[in-house]
Write an enzyme that holds these catalytic residues in place. Sequence first.
Site, PDB file in Angstrom:
ATOM      1  N   SER A 244       1.013  -1.281  -0.006  1.00 41.05           N
ATOM      2  CA  SER A 244      -0.026  -0.044  -0.002  1.00 41.05           C
ATOM      3  C   SER A 244       0.912   1.201   0.072  1.00 41.05           C
ATOM      4  CB  SER A 244      -0.960   0.082   1.195  1.00 41.05           C
ATOM      5  OG  SER A 244      -1.918   1.015   1.127  1.00 41.05           O
ATOM      6  N   GLU A 370      -9.008  -3.731  -5.388  1.00 35.61           N
ATOM      7  CA  GLU A 370      -8.234  -2.846  -4.381  1.00 35.61           C
ATOM      8  C   GLU A 370      -9.455  -1.684  -3.870  1.00 35.61           C
ATOM      9  OE1 GLU A 370      -5.605  -2.914  -3.356  1.00 35.61           O
ATOM     10  OE2 GLU A 370      -4.068  -4.045  -4.555  1.00 35.61           O
ATOM     11  N   HIS A 480      -8.282  -4.700  -0.922  1.00 37.81           N
ATOM     12  CA  HIS A 480      -6.924  -4.137  -0.470  1.00 37.81           C
ATOM     13  C   HIS A 480      -6.635  -4.630   0.838  1.00 37.81           C
ATOM     14  CE1 HIS A 480      -3.998  -1.019  -0.570  1.00 37.81           C
ATOM     15  NE2 HIS A 480      -4.087  -0.803   0.735  1.00 37.81           N
TER      16      HIS A 480
END
Length: 559
Positions: A244, A370, A480
């Site tokens: 991330s 995501e 995510h």
Amino acid sequence: MVLLALVQAAVVAFNVVTFVVAAPAPTDPDALLSRASAPTVSLDQGTFTGASDGFVNRFLGIPFAKPPVGDLRFRLPVASDPYTGPHSAANFGAACPQQDFKLPLTPGLAAEAVDFIVNTFYGLITPDAEDCLSINVWTPTGVKAGANLPVAVWMFGGGFEIGGTNIYNGGAIVKRSIDLKEPVVYVSMNYRVSAFGFLGSKEVKAAGVGNLGLQDQRLALRWVQKYITAFGGDPTKVTIWGESAGAISVALHMVTNGGNTEGLFRGAFMQSGSPIPIGDISHGQKFYDALVSQVGCSGASDTLQCLRQAPYKKLKDAVDASPGIFSPQSLALAWAPRVDGVFLKDTPQNLVLQGSVANVPFVTGDCDDEGTLFALSSLNVTTESQLRNYLSQNFVTGISQSDLDKLLQLYPGDITKGSPFDTSILNALTPQFKRIAAILGDLVFQGPRRFFLQQRSGQQNTWSFLSKRLKLLPGLGSGHATDLLNVYGGGDLADYVINFVNRLDPNGPGGNLNWPKYDTASAKLLTLQDGFNPQVITQDNFRKDAIDFAVKLGLDNPL
């Protein structure tokens, strides 16, 4: 019932990985015995005493920079003075100041998804303080100085607003590397986040103090070069690795300084992050001005110096009042890396186009869905008219009406086409949720990943992956951070990482599927999925027209 059982199993797995990532020091007899003869390491004229579980030694909370407090607040990090005397390195140091946020625990969201969000993000809330710039090292027990093991340097995620090192158990990676007979040294560092690390304004640019969080990371990498030999690591065999915001950080270290690594790393591994479409640091002006006003510095002749002198609590309260990663504007972050003229001399994607990229092997990959987690912040957007306003006000602020029309044609309102992908009519939390999730995921993650690979394949060794695991997680799908389980939970992705750190190639011990290099002709992806075939090779051609257009919009309208 089968579906429910699979989802419950997935959530149990995430509860397990949360324990693995954040597990406290073991208390079994062997570990207690090892602590009685705790490992030590000499740095300069200082001696640091760590801890061990009998397999892995850990040295935690070692300061690598002077505390960024007082007049050092909002300034470039300054390396610590040479070490002297005895120091305890048995416990993590404080995380850097964490921006307050509210989890998007929307009514009606399935309990399994709530569990995932809480276990993944709530765990990021850690004891924090301004005096926070510390580094941690895990090594195989028995490794001596000069053993020259390859080094994995981890950069945590958290939207550049939250996060710390103490929820990631580097010992799990080192232990797995021992099992594979490919031992590594693992390093992680704290860096300043939120306004403390990514203040943005013309004042910040003029002072040359933008992107302080990235500068903290860079200084930590220099610390590794200076000291890692004492822990048995090889400073010439460093791989930078993150997830991330940590992965985006890795990408930005690749494009800064004209692509010159300064010998700080020889490889890069990115999970859910590539060079992203971010613009000039002046894009953060309105957030800076709000901070100045709330702290009471509006009348100061030097507002930046006034912020340095402000009481910590008053400043922290003002930061907490700023938009966070789960505010309605979501991934249009208030505090983020931006073009500052020092660390970033142009937008990251323009730097890629200019060839300002470290010529090292790299891996970059994403999860399939995501955008779902971040789309939870916009569940009040339920009509196409509201969606048009939402996108044009937050993500593509300079978009023309015709381009907006085209974007919405490429990402249609048909819920079967949205994210979580391949879930038919399921997960439509609102009429626009899956559509927003698809757009955000491609604009910030999939598009930048594919753009980076297309620009660099053939010029350096590259690999890419797509994680479709936990697809049955309600609302989120393969969302995510779902790939973290495959790393800190001892999964196959951890093996690929360890192999890459050792060989600059993800293939090697572990018995996993051979992962082909990425090139523009074949565009082969390692795809991780649930079921009887956990690893397959697919082609990176999904949503081609849509993602190509999302990349164009990002280049034209950097955040």
